[in-house]
Design a protein around this motif. Sequence first.
Motif, PDB file in Angstrom:
ATOM      1  N   LEU A   1      30.624  12.250  53.451  1.00  0.00           N
ATOM      2  CA  LEU A   1      30.444  11.935  52.038  1.00  0.00           C
ATOM      3  C   LEU A   1      30.182  13.209  51.247  1.00  0.00           C
ATOM      4  O   LEU A   1      29.312  14.003  51.618  1.00  0.00           O
TER       5      LEU A   1
ATOM      6  N   GLN B   1      32.260   8.625  44.310  1.00  0.00           N
ATOM      7  CA  GLN B   1      32.808   7.413  43.721  1.00  0.00           C
ATOM      8  C   GLN B   1      32.082   7.106  42.404  1.00  0.00           C
ATOM      9  O   GLN B   1      31.075   7.736  42.068  1.00  0.00           O
TER      10      GLN B   1
ATOM     11  N   ALA C   1      31.445   3.049  46.431  1.00  0.00           N
ATOM     12  CA  ALA C   1      31.325   3.911  47.608  1.00  0.00           C
ATOM     13  C   ALA C   1      31.315   3.069  48.882  1.00  0.00           C
ATOM     14  O   ALA C   1      32.017   3.382  49.856  1.00  0.00           O
TER      15      ALA C   1
END
Length: 377
Positions: A156, A133, A139
């Motif tokens: 992630l 992000q 995020a």
Amino acid sequence: MTHAGAVTVTRIVELELVRLRPSPVGRGADGSVPVLVRVSDGVFDGWGEVPGATPGQWEALTRDFGPALVDHPWRRPTEAAEAFADLPWDPALVGALDTACWDLWSRQRSTPLAHALGGSRTALTAGVTLPRQVSLESAVTEVNRQVGAGFRRIRLEIEPGWDVEVVRAVQATFPFLVLQVDAGGRYSDSESDMDALRSLDSLGLLAIEDPFDPEDLAAYGRFAAEARTSVALYRPLSSLGDLVEAIRAEAGDVVHVDPSRLGGLTAARRAVDLAVDAGRKVWCGSSARTGVGRAATVALASLTGVSLPVEMPRAGLRGRDLVLPPVRAHDGVVPVPLTESGSGHAPDPGLLPGWTARSVILGSRGTDASDRPTRGG
């Protein structure tokens, strides 16, 4: 042709290759777009997906792989790939055709694909992957969206400089969320990279996936030997031979099985068995870009040896799924279709023409190939 209850020979009498438009599905940096594969015995159809076929792979499909499968006799889908024995190994192309044959075979028998593979679970816990992000705040906001949609595991994507801080930021807001990270092979054995990986190792993650170059199994083995966190393997695995080598090298204790990367459902099912027999945990992800490929992954993930959440598209993505019914998680759970034969999903006939850039039909239409570009294809 095979009928329910019979063990006779199947021959593919018609094979259709459908190259999708980049507008609804996106185009890879190498110019690749998804290609759907339909195989038919004259009565039943089966579907598979190449997640991203380059122009060279499209040519290989139409010129070599597709024609090799037409009229090739097989009794079980595990035998279908013998048609490609003399062709260069391409797991994505073999995988799509192999998966389509599994789908066809289970439809012939009025059997769910999950049961044909040996699966028994009726519903699966879903996980989701978040790309990098623009900020830590964004995020956390995106993780909140996925948690709100019911996802139980968040993966992630990380890289040097975007790793420890983002994990800590997410954990500060969601202390009980199951997290794993995908390093994408971006780390080396430099002091700074190893410090970051060791810091990640202290954060209670489910797994650290692909920390090093896929070719450097020795680095994986060294890190796995010292890490408390599980090390997951994906990019080092493009064949069953790669998996056997990784197990011998003790390169990790979690295996990420993707049918498209390994060469289809035949190889992926064997990979699950190999991993479980070696004491590894397994999760099924998918590089698929449409519900055709994701449906095959759901069927595979119904195997009892697959103990970690199956990968699904994240909440908030725009656009419609190409298949009916859509392959999605509902409140963090993915149903395994058990009331329909085959995968339980097929391309929406109302959507597919508009998504199609070009199609090629091999087999029973009186010529070796009928190439049909659509407007703008």
